[in-house]
Write an enzyme that holds these catalytic residues in place. Structure first.
Site, PDB file in Angstrom:
ATOM      1  N   GLU A  54       0.831  -1.203   0.000  1.00 17.13           N
ATOM      2  CA  GLU A  54       0.000   0.000   0.000  1.00 17.13           C
ATOM      3  C   GLU A  54       0.869   1.259   0.000  1.00 17.13           C
ATOM      4  O   GLU A  54       0.593   2.215  -0.720  1.00 17.13           O
ATOM      5  CB  GLU A  54      -0.908  -0.003   1.226  1.00 17.13           C
ATOM      6  CG  GLU A  54      -2.137  -0.879   1.104  1.00 17.13           C
ATOM      7  CD  GLU A  54      -3.239  -0.191   0.327  1.00 17.13           C
ATOM      8  OE1 GLU A  54      -3.446   1.012   0.511  1.00 17.13           O
ATOM      9  OE2 GLU A  54      -3.906  -0.882  -0.463  1.00 17.13           O
ATOM     10  N   HIS A  71      -2.889  -7.729  10.202  1.00 16.46           N
ATOM     11  CA  HIS A  71      -3.469  -8.091   8.904  1.00 16.46           C
ATOM     12  C   HIS A  71      -2.614  -9.117   8.190  1.00 16.46           C
ATOM     13  O   HIS A  71      -3.079 -10.186   7.813  1.00 16.46           O
ATOM     14  CB  HIS A  71      -3.626  -6.840   8.039  1.00 16.46           C
ATOM     15  CG  HIS A  71      -4.357  -7.108   6.752  1.00 16.46           C
ATOM     16  ND1 HIS A  71      -3.741  -7.643   5.650  1.00 16.46           N
ATOM     17  CD2 HIS A  71      -5.644  -6.922   6.406  1.00 16.46           C
ATOM     18  CE1 HIS A  71      -4.627  -7.774   4.674  1.00 16.46           C
ATOM     19  NE2 HIS A  71      -5.790  -7.340   5.107  1.00 16.46           N
ATOM     20  N   GLU A 110      -3.812 -12.967   7.368  1.00 14.75           N
ATOM     21  CA  GLU A 110      -3.535 -13.442   6.021  1.00 14.75           C
ATOM     22  C   GLU A 110      -2.095 -13.853   5.775  1.00 14.75           C
ATOM     23  O   GLU A 110      -1.715 -14.082   4.630  1.00 14.75           O
ATOM     24  CB  GLU A 110      -3.943 -12.361   5.011  1.00 14.75           C
ATOM     25  CG  GLU A 110      -5.416 -12.007   5.085  1.00 14.75           C
ATOM     26  CD  GLU A 110      -5.935 -11.399   3.803  1.00 14.75           C
ATOM     27  OE1 GLU A 110      -5.133 -11.177   2.893  1.00 14.75           O
ATOM     28  OE2 GLU A 110      -7.148 -11.168   3.735  1.00 14.75           O
ATOM     29  N   VAL A 115      -7.293   0.870  12.778  1.00 13.99           N
ATOM     30  CA  VAL A 115      -8.729   0.960  13.020  1.00 13.99           C
ATOM     31  C   VAL A 115      -9.259  -0.366  13.535  1.00 13.99           C
ATOM     32  O   VAL A 115      -8.644  -1.416  13.348  1.00 13.99           O
ATOM     33  CB  VAL A 115      -9.488   1.346  11.731  1.00 13.99           C
ATOM     34  CG1 VAL A 115      -8.955   2.642  11.155  1.00 13.99           C
ATOM     35  CG2 VAL A 115      -9.417   0.238  10.690  1.00 13.99           C
ATOM     36  N   HIS A 163     -12.123  -6.547  10.102  1.00 16.23           N
ATOM     37  CA  HIS A 163     -11.276  -7.622  10.621  1.00 16.23           C
ATOM     38  C   HIS A 163     -11.453  -7.770  12.126  1.00 16.23           C
ATOM     39  O   HIS A 163     -11.603  -8.876  12.641  1.00 16.23           O
ATOM     40  CB  HIS A 163      -9.801  -7.340  10.315  1.00 16.23           C
ATOM     41  CG  HIS A 163      -9.401  -7.682   8.920  1.00 16.23           C
ATOM     42  ND1 HIS A 163      -9.663  -8.900   8.338  1.00 16.23           N
ATOM     43  CD2 HIS A 163      -8.738  -6.958   7.984  1.00 16.23           C
ATOM     44  CE1 HIS A 163      -9.185  -8.914   7.107  1.00 16.23           C
ATOM     45  NE2 HIS A 163      -8.622  -7.742   6.875  1.00 16.23           N
TER      46      HIS A 163
END
Length: 340
Positions: A167, A224, A255, A283, A287
């Site tokens: 990202e 994540h 993941e 945040v 998830h």
């Protein structure tokens, strides 16, 4: 051309929706959340598919808060100096305000000479919030175009992402397309860039959860995860917990590695009877609410309960912790100082 590319991507994702079978609006697997979120990856095919599946829902059967309370920071009259806070985004309104919004507020307080604006990298989240709440948040192209149209000369881009992953790389690439529009463009670092950052984050989250240190409780953070080499930061975090004497602290990912199975094995090996689950994400979005704290099969909560543990879920994003926000402020300050 940017709109054309996005439409093509959308059509490609929609054509793959059949691979998402089994998701519902309470437990869509990737989507309108994190940043780590989520903040760390470029969206796997499954992630993109489930994002489109949820965005296509006409109604939601859960409440994420009042979107009107959030300052979306997409105004004009910016001036010559802008600080653009870039986040993956989340459709969870309360969490967005308490995390991303809080980071932006702290940046504004620290640097009054800069106009703080917001940009999200996930167009799916932007579209979803617009469709559901009638509120339009700028994507990166819109935010950069707004800055250029307003005559911004000095642009600081501060990501709220956790790491220098896919990202982050994509944000840099997008900004490069607008480099001629500004006199100076400088990037602040993501949250977990240096060893010092890792030490500060470990100190912040252990202090935040110290009430659970009773000798019988394992504190487990859910990140994540990413295929990017930056995923190594999770191992560094785990090592920092151990070296700091926090042997009852564990971190896994949704993941990537370490996995839930890795965390489960470590917790069992420690002989703990209670487990606290909290997101290692800026945040507390989809998830955190579903993959971590959901009641459905496959959630971390259910997995630990099925193994006989008492489970406490803390739906609190990292952005709610003051010391975490201070790290972002310090990174932005370093970027601003580099202008001179």
């Amino acid at each position: 051309m940017k709109k054309i590319r996005f439409v093509i991507a959308a059509l490609m994702a929609l054509s793959l929706l059949t691979a998402c079978g089994g998701n519902n609006s309470d437990n869509s697997s990737e989507t309108l959340s994190d940043a780590v979120s989520s903040e760390e990856t470029s969206q796997s095919e499954d992630a993109v598919q489930s994002e489109y599946a949820e965005a296509a829902e006409d109604e939601e059967n859960y409440d994420t808060g009042d979107a009107s309370l959030d300052n979306i920071r997409n105004g004009d009259n910016i001036g010559e100096n802008e600080l653009l806070a870039v986040s993956f985004g989340t459709s969870y309104n309360d969490s967005r305000r308490l995390t991303v919004g809080a980071i932006e507020n702290d940046l504004e307080a620290a640097f009054p000479e800069f106009s703080v604006r917001r940009g999200f990298t996930s167009n799916i989240i932007i579209d979803h919030v617009m469709k559901r709440d009638g509120i339009l948040i700028d994507d990166i192209d819109a935010a950069l175009s707004r800055a250029a149209d307003n005559g911004v000369k000095n642009l600081i881009i501060q990501p709220t992402h956790l790491m220098n992953g896919i990202e982050y790389d994509e944000i840099v690439e997008k900004a490069a397309n607008y480099s001629d529009a500004f006199e100076k463009v400088v990037f602040g670092e993501p949250l977990l860039t240096s060893d010092e950052d890792i030490s500060r984050v470990v100190k912040a989250v252990t202090e935040d959860t110290k009430a659970y240190n009773d000798g019988n409780t394992a504190v487990c953070f859910m990140g994540h995860g990413t295929e990017h080499s930056a995923n190594a930061v999770y191992e560094k975090l785990q090592d920092a917990f151990v070296s700091g004497g926090f042997d009852n602290y564990f971190i896994g990912t949704v993941e990537a590695s370490p996995s839930l199975e890795d965390v489960m094995a470590a917790v069992k090996n420690g002989g703990y009877s209670r487990v606290v689950l909290q997101p290692m994400m800026v945040v507390a979005g989809d998830h955190a609410n579903n993959d971590m704290a959901g009641d459905e099969d496959g959630s971390w909560k259910r997995a630990f309960e099925d193994e006989g543990f008492e489970v406490i879920c803390v739906l609190k994003g990292l952005g709610e912790i003051e010391e975490i926000r201070q790290i972002y402020v310090d990174h932005a300050r370093a970027a601003i100082d580099s202008l001179n």
